[in-house]
Design an enzyme around this catalytic site. Sequence first.
Site, PDB file in Angstrom:
ATOM      1  N   ASP A 179      -3.485   4.541  -1.101  1.00  0.00           N
ATOM      2  CA  ASP A 179      -4.226   3.346  -0.675  1.00  0.00           C
ATOM      3  C   ASP A 179      -4.689   3.488   0.772  1.00  0.00           C
ATOM      4  O   ASP A 179      -5.826   3.127   1.104  1.00  0.00           O
ATOM      5  CB  ASP A 179      -3.358   2.088  -0.793  1.00  0.00           C
ATOM      6  CG  ASP A 179      -3.025   1.740  -2.240  1.00  0.00           C
ATOM      7  OD1 ASP A 179      -3.871   1.957  -3.123  1.00  0.00           O
ATOM      8  OD2 ASP A 179      -1.899   1.262  -2.462  1.00  0.00           O
ATOM      9  N   LEU A 180      -3.791   3.987   1.624  1.00  0.00           N
ATOM     10  CA  LEU A 180      -4.140   4.130   3.039  1.00  0.00           C
ATOM     11  C   LEU A 180      -5.235   5.165   3.237  1.00  0.00           C
ATOM     12  O   LEU A 180      -6.147   4.958   4.044  1.00  0.00           O
ATOM     13  CB  LEU A 180      -2.907   4.490   3.866  1.00  0.00           C
ATOM     14  CG  LEU A 180      -1.927   3.342   4.095  1.00  0.00           C
ATOM     15  CD1 LEU A 180      -0.714   3.820   4.878  1.00  0.00           C
ATOM     16  CD2 LEU A 180      -2.606   2.204   4.842  1.00  0.00           C
ATOM     17  N   ALA A 214       0.827  -1.204   0.000  1.00  0.00           N
ATOM     18  CA  ALA A 214       0.000   0.000   0.000  1.00  0.00           C
ATOM     19  C   ALA A 214       0.861   1.254   0.000  1.00  0.00           C
ATOM     20  O   ALA A 214       1.894   1.310   0.668  1.00  0.00           O
ATOM     21  CB  ALA A 214      -0.910   0.004   1.224  1.00  0.00           C
ATOM     22  N   ASP A 215       0.410   2.257  -0.758  1.00  0.00           N
ATOM     23  CA  ASP A 215       1.053   3.560  -0.688  1.00  0.00           C
ATOM     24  C   ASP A 215       0.120   4.512   0.064  1.00  0.00           C
ATOM     25  O   ASP A 215      -0.932   4.099   0.569  1.00  0.00           O
ATOM     26  CB  ASP A 215       1.404   4.089  -2.083  1.00  0.00           C
ATOM     27  CG  ASP A 215       0.190   4.245  -2.983  1.00  0.00           C
ATOM     28  OD1 ASP A 215      -0.964   4.311  -2.476  1.00  0.00           O
ATOM     29  OD2 ASP A 215       0.376   4.312  -4.207  1.00  0.00           O
ATOM     30  N   SER A 216       0.498   5.775   0.169  1.00  0.00           N
ATOM     31  CA  SER A 216      -0.278   6.721   0.963  1.00  0.00           C
ATOM     32  C   SER A 216      -1.696   6.886   0.412  1.00  0.00           C
ATOM     33  O   SER A 216      -2.650   7.048   1.183  1.00  0.00           O
ATOM     34  CB  SER A 216       0.428   8.069   1.049  1.00  0.00           C
ATOM     35  OG  SER A 216       0.646   8.589  -0.253  1.00  0.00           O
TER      36      SER A 216
END
Length: 82
Positions: free
Chosen positions: A41-42, A37-39
């Site tokens: 996605d979060l 996950a990248d930012s």
Amino acid sequence: MSNEEIFQTMKDLVSEQFGMELDEVTLETSFEDDLGADSVDLVELVMAMEEEFELGQTAEDEVKAIKTVGDAVNYVAGKLNG
């Protein structure tokens, strides 16, 4: 709502967003290391959590502190029971 109930709902959210099987999602599952996950996605996951659990807005520093599914469960539990 118990932590177990929150965890079951989080498993559904994580499974749906990251295309995982429900039984692959554990409290130790790391969003970055295990799910890639990248930012963005979060942020999308946190938005789904806010809607699902009716939490209201989550602060940016709180989002950054959520590293695992367990962190997310504890965050939601703290908001709901706090």
